[in-house]
Design a protein around this motif. Sequence first.
Motif, PDB file in Angstrom:
ATOM      1  N   PHE A 184      -9.835  37.892 -45.745  1.00 39.12           N
ATOM      2  CA  PHE A 184      -9.604  36.433 -45.599  1.00 39.12           C
ATOM      3  C   PHE A 184     -10.976  35.854 -46.592  1.00 39.12           C
TER       4      PHE A 184
ATOM      5  N   THR B 138      -7.254  15.613 -45.953  1.00 34.27           N
ATOM      6  CA  THR B 138      -7.945  16.753 -46.308  1.00 34.27           C
ATOM      7  C   THR B 138      -9.205  16.251 -46.992  1.00 34.27           C
TER       8      THR B 138
ATOM      9  N   TYR C  49      -9.011  20.687 -43.900  1.00 32.72           N
ATOM     10  CA  TYR C  49      -7.993  20.960 -44.307  1.00 32.72           C
ATOM     11  C   TYR C  49      -7.131  20.613 -43.430  1.00 32.72           C
TER      12      TYR C  49
ATOM     13  N   LEU D  36      -2.625  34.035 -42.779  1.00 26.82           N
ATOM     14  CA  LEU D  36      -3.511  32.767 -42.793  1.00 26.82           C
ATOM     15  C   LEU D  36      -3.959  32.284 -41.475  1.00 26.82           C
TER      16      LEU D  36
ATOM     17  N   ALA E 267     -12.631  32.415 -48.549  1.00 28.41           N
ATOM     18  CA  ALA E 267     -12.453  30.983 -49.227  1.00 28.41           C
ATOM     19  C   ALA E 267     -13.666  30.527 -49.897  1.00 28.41           C
TER      20      ALA E 267
ATOM     21  N   GLY F  47     -11.613  24.895 -40.223  1.00 28.61           N
ATOM     22  CA  GLY F  47     -11.421  26.503 -40.449  1.00 28.61           C
ATOM     23  C   GLY F  47     -11.674  26.906 -41.817  1.00 28.61           C
ATOM     24  N   THR F  48     -10.507  26.484 -42.797  1.00 31.05           N
ATOM     25  CA  THR F  48     -10.593  26.776 -44.165  1.00 31.05           C
ATOM     26  C   THR F  48     -12.040  26.244 -44.864  1.00 31.05           C
TER      27      THR F  48
ATOM     28  N   ASP G 158     -11.285  18.615 -48.570  1.00 35.41           N
ATOM     29  CA  ASP G 158     -11.409  19.438 -49.982  1.00 35.41           C
ATOM     30  C   ASP G 158     -10.908  19.209 -51.353  1.00 35.41           C
TER      31      ASP G 158
ATOM     32  N   HIS H  79     -14.025  35.296 -44.303  1.00 31.79           N
ATOM     33  CA  HIS H  79     -13.833  34.733 -42.933  1.00 31.79           C
ATOM     34  C   HIS H  79     -13.210  36.180 -42.271  1.00 31.79           C
TER      35      HIS H  79
ATOM     36  N   SER I 125      -7.228  39.351 -41.793  1.00 37.66           N
ATOM     37  CA  SER I 125      -6.871  37.762 -42.251  1.00 37.66           C
ATOM     38  C   SER I 125      -5.928  37.121 -41.111  1.00 37.66           C
TER      39      SER I 125
ATOM     40  N   MET J  60      -5.137  25.572 -36.790  1.00 45.13           N
ATOM     41  CA  MET J  60      -5.674  27.005 -36.894  1.00 45.13           C
ATOM     42  C   MET J  60      -6.562  27.464 -35.728  1.00 45.13           C
TER      43      MET J  60
ATOM     44  N   LYS K 117       0.664  27.551 -36.227  1.00 50.00           N
ATOM     45  CA  LYS K 117       0.231  28.917 -36.387  1.00 50.00           C
ATOM     46  C   LYS K 117       0.300  29.656 -35.091  1.00 50.00           C
TER      47      LYS K 117
END
Length: 434
Positions: free
Chosen positions: A400, A152, A141, A56, A402, A217-218, A154, A407, A53, A249, A275
């Motif tokens: 990870f 964002t 995101y 994050l 989602a 990414g997410t 989502d 992922h 993962s 990310m 990150k």
Amino acid sequence: MTSPDPDGERARELDRLILHSWSKHGTTNPFAVARGEGVRLWDHDGREYLDFSSQLVNTNIGHAHPRVVEAIQRQAAELATVAPATTNLRRGEAAERILSTIDDMAAVFFTNGGADAVENAIRMARIHTGRGKVLSHYRSYHGNTGAAVNATGDHRRVGNEFSTGHVHCFGPFLYRSEFWAESEEQECERALQHARRVIEAEGPSTFAAILVESVPGTAGILVPPAGYLQGLRELADRHGIVLILDEVMAGFGRTGRWFAHQHDGVRPDLVTFAKGVNSGYVPVGGVIMAEHILDTFRERAIPGGLTYAGHPLAAASIVASIDAMREERIVEHAAHLGADILGPGLAALAERHAIIGEVRGRGCFWALDLVADRATREPVDASVVAQLKGLLMERGYVPFAADNRLHVVPPLVMGDDDARAGLAILDEAFTALS
């Protein structure tokens, strides 16, 4: 049978005092992590796990990299904190290192993390253009602060819409196309036409920025088709709009290049990061800006700042991280893992397991789109993903997940044998699930 470690029991007891992100209080049972090293984590009972993962998707350099740890310790003894308005050598070195990884950019504005990097990039674009609106993708995101969460796309945006001036469009995603496309070329062309029409309908002269993740990414690791980011660049240029690429990310080696947009040869005006710049060892983020954006703030003060901007511990960790990534050729290794092991290995898994509808990604940035039916591409139920996560944890693999996706996002320093071991665990878990 050995009794549970008392530190683990104590950690779980004290966890009840914490309201976790995006969670209902009292309904979570988080993985209690005791320590980490390289690509491995251990719980309080001494059980070992492979971290697929990157927490994050941020521990690009792995856990407890000795060079970064030593740099933080040395800096803490020398100067643990200093006001952001001061001049500090380590802060300057961090900016220098960051700018050395990207072409044609002039300066860095430091923040505490990715969300406020996006927040300040939006602010810069609005001041630079004198306009208000920001166009971003529905599948995206960008963080959990005011403008960032409104940008964002989502479901987390809903219920958080307290900022104004945000407009959304659908980005390219051929597997679940909004445009009835049958090829990457069609998807690219139609997604750009959609973005163009939204801007035209909203009024081109009202837009300050186009804000997109270079690789969302997410939202599903949605590698853009060839020409899409360049098309957004041309659209921004046509209407005097600032192009902001969110690399929080995807940046710092995750896709096998220093920044994901470098695969496409596109030139951004602003780039947000966090990150992977220091693998999250100390909270930090920032905005990288082109010369013409910096020019706006040469005679005009930027109306914002943060107490911990360019914190010396964070700066020291950035310098050590980027130096180690260069000397150990970590970015190149991430490209190798993607091209030679993860990409082919995940494709082979998809041939064996019908639940995997699509494999997509590059470098150490991959997603498995899990489906109940390959023909209809109906996403699997959340209970299936929860069961899969449990099967993986039982086998010493930290996942990870989602929505309906798994992922595959290990630290960039993962060795070939560990990557193959992770693929074997995935194979076992999918077999057990079926």
